[in-house]
Design an enzyme around this catalytic site. Structure first.
Site, mmCIF file in Angstrom:
data_model
loop_
_atom_site.group_PDB
_atom_site.id
_atom_site.type_symbol
_atom_site.label_atom_id
_atom_site.label_comp_id
_atom_site.label_asym_id
_atom_site.label_seq_id
_atom_site.Cartn_x
_atom_site.Cartn_y
_atom_site.Cartn_z
ATOM 1 N N LYS A 79 0.829 -1.224 0.259
ATOM 2 C CA LYS A 79 -0.093 0.078 0.089
ATOM 3 C C LYS A 79 0.896 1.028 -0.138
ATOM 4 C CE LYS A 79 -1.156 -0.647 4.853
ATOM 5 N NZ LYS A 79 -0.418 -1.853 5.142
ATOM 6 N N ASN A 104 -1.461 6.797 6.260
ATOM 7 C CA ASN A 104 -0.394 5.877 6.803
ATOM 8 C C ASN A 104 1.108 6.029 6.287
ATOM 9 O OD1 ASN A 104 -0.400 3.675 8.856
ATOM 10 N ND2 ASN A 104 0.327 2.215 7.152
ATOM 11 N N HIS A 149 -1.611 -8.911 11.741
ATOM 12 C CA HIS A 149 -2.115 -8.278 12.824
ATOM 13 C C HIS A 149 -3.368 -8.988 13.567
ATOM 14 C CE1 HIS A 149 0.278 -4.669 11.982
ATOM 15 N NE2 HIS A 149 -0.358 -4.598 10.481
#
Length: 453
Positions: A112, A135, A181
């Site tokens: 990303k 981010n 995660h």
């Protein structure tokens, strides 16, 4: 309204400044020490804050809370707010309330950052009024204080998407979903996938969803038939089972069609001059090029932008040449999957530098690539036994060191002109380095030192 901002780093301070600018009262609370530059911003704005604690009496006064993406749902402060039904949102949700700009939002387990930076670069090079946020390290909320951009390209993690409800991207991009995660999502891949898919939850029939048709997890959890959004799937290959918006016609050329299934010819874009390496970056380029085409860029503008793009540091980054061998810094490859992409994407013979803190790695997927491509493996780590056990007898030559300078020197001695020396560790960095950036910087410095004699 009275806002409490939990977390005083980039996103939290940006949210605090925006909330105050829109006439709300604000209190900022961080359980950890606050960096000086963020304290200065808050002090300059006259926003009260606390650090090293959450004073629950103050936090529970909030009409609405903006939560840092790093704070898990199970944190006691969040549980207390849930008990009294205080709304909790993300910085992205807050920012979206105060802008009419078109947001191109990009998520995925891998790729990303590269896709976000490339999309931003293509639009900016074409002269568009575009900002970069999310981010990648820039607060969207703080930029919306001035709101001077017509477009924002925003990288979004699943943590940032968790607390979005009404935020509506103009273009959303989902690159891939692989297990990561999972401790934040009850060790459920489905829950993690649903968090990623929040990126398209509010989109309507005038907005776009670009997604990877080759990703099985996206296929499993995206209810395509139920969403009104304009769907633009992409693939590395032509596929009879999909009306694709983007695919490769051959190695260095892709085809885009923003109205797939209508029988119209697509537009071809050459990627021959792009410096990006590997199959995953071919996917990233497809997604970025589709974003650029939606924004109105021509093939010529896209090709010019691809040629001048330089990726973020430590991601398959060429850092020098010694004796005709190219040295590539892929220190960001802290897991087996990322190292697989690097080894798979390089066509030349490889001197591979790997190792570090093993995270329970299964190296079996790397063995065929190492067998066919790797001339030598230099293990750079405190404990290299697992690497040695997996690759002894697989690669023609293997040695180990705990010095990055020695690893670079030995790699240069072992490499022939035309070879690639690849730092792609497949491991965390904490045995010998502060983090993967430190490892990458030390590698690049050692290459520069050897280049200079």
């Amino acid at each position: 309204m009275h806002y409490v901002i939990l977390g005083a780093a980039e996103s939290g301070v940006g949210a605090a400044l925006l909330a105050q600018a829109k006439g709300h009262t604000v209190f900022v609370s961080d359980k950890s020490p606050i960096q000086e530059r963020y304290k200065e911003k808050l002090t300059r704005a006259g926003i009260p804050f606390e650090e090293n604690q959450h004073t629950m009496e103050e936090v529970l006064k909030a009409d609405e809370v903006v939560k840092s993406p790093g704070i898990p749902e199970k944190a006691p402060v969040i549980q207390a707010l849930r008990t009294q039904n205080t709304p909790i949102i993300s910085e992205i949700e807050l920012a979206g309330r105060y802008t009419q700009a078109k947001c191109i939002c990009i998520t995925g387990t891998n790729g990303k950052t590269t896709t976000t930076l490339l999309t931003y670069h293509l639009l900016k090079e074409a002269g568009m009024n575009v900002g970069l946020a999310g981010n990648v390290g820039y607060s969207l909320a703080e930029q919306i204080l001035e709101d001077k951009h017509e477009y924002y390209v925003v990288e979004l993690s699943s943590f940032q998407l968790d607390d979005t409800y009404e935020f509506q991207p103009w273009v959303s991009v989902l690159l891939n979903i692989t297990p990561d995660h999972l401790d934040r999502y009850g060790y459920s891949l489905e829950s993690y996938a649903q968090a990623k898919l929040r990126i398209t939850q509010t989109q309507d029939s005038e907005q776009y969803f670009i997604y990877n048709a080759d990703d099985e997890t996206i296929q499993r959890y995206f209810p395509a038939a139920l969403r009104p959004v304009i769907q633009l799937p992409f693939s590395l290959h032509r596929r009879p089972d999909f009306q694709l918006a983007g695919y490769y016609t051959h190695e260095d050329c892709l085809c885009t069609n923003l109205v797939p299934g209508m029988g119209l010819d697509g537009e071809e874009v050459s990627v021959a001059n792009s410096p990006l390496i590997g199959q995953h970056n071919r996917q990233n380029m497809l997604a970025a090029v589709l974003c650029a085409r939606i924004a109105g860029l021509s093939a010529e503008q896209i090709e010019a932008g691809l040629a001048t793009f330089r990726n973020a540091d430590h991601r398959l980054q060429a850092v020098g040449e010694i004796g005709g061998a190219t040295f590539i810094n892929d220190s960001k490859a802290t897991n087996v999957e990322a190292a697989w992409y690097a080894l798979d994407g390089i066509r030349q013979p490889i001197i591979w530098i790997a190792g570090g803190t093993d995270k329970g790695n299964d190296y079996s997927t790397l063995i065929p690539l190492a067998q066919s491509k790797v001339k030598a493996l230099i293990c750079l780590g405190v404990d290299n036994e697992k690497l040695k056990a997996n690759f002894s007898g697989v690669v023609p030559y293997l040695e180990e060191t705990q010095s990055v300078t020695e690893a670079v020197r030995r790699a240069a001695e072992l490499a022939a002109p035309g070879d690639v020396v690849l730092l792609s560790p497949a491991c965390a960095s904490f045995d010998l380095f502060r983090n993967y950036e430190d490892r990458g910087r030390q590698f690049a410095a050692a290459v520069a030192e050897l280049q200079n004699g």
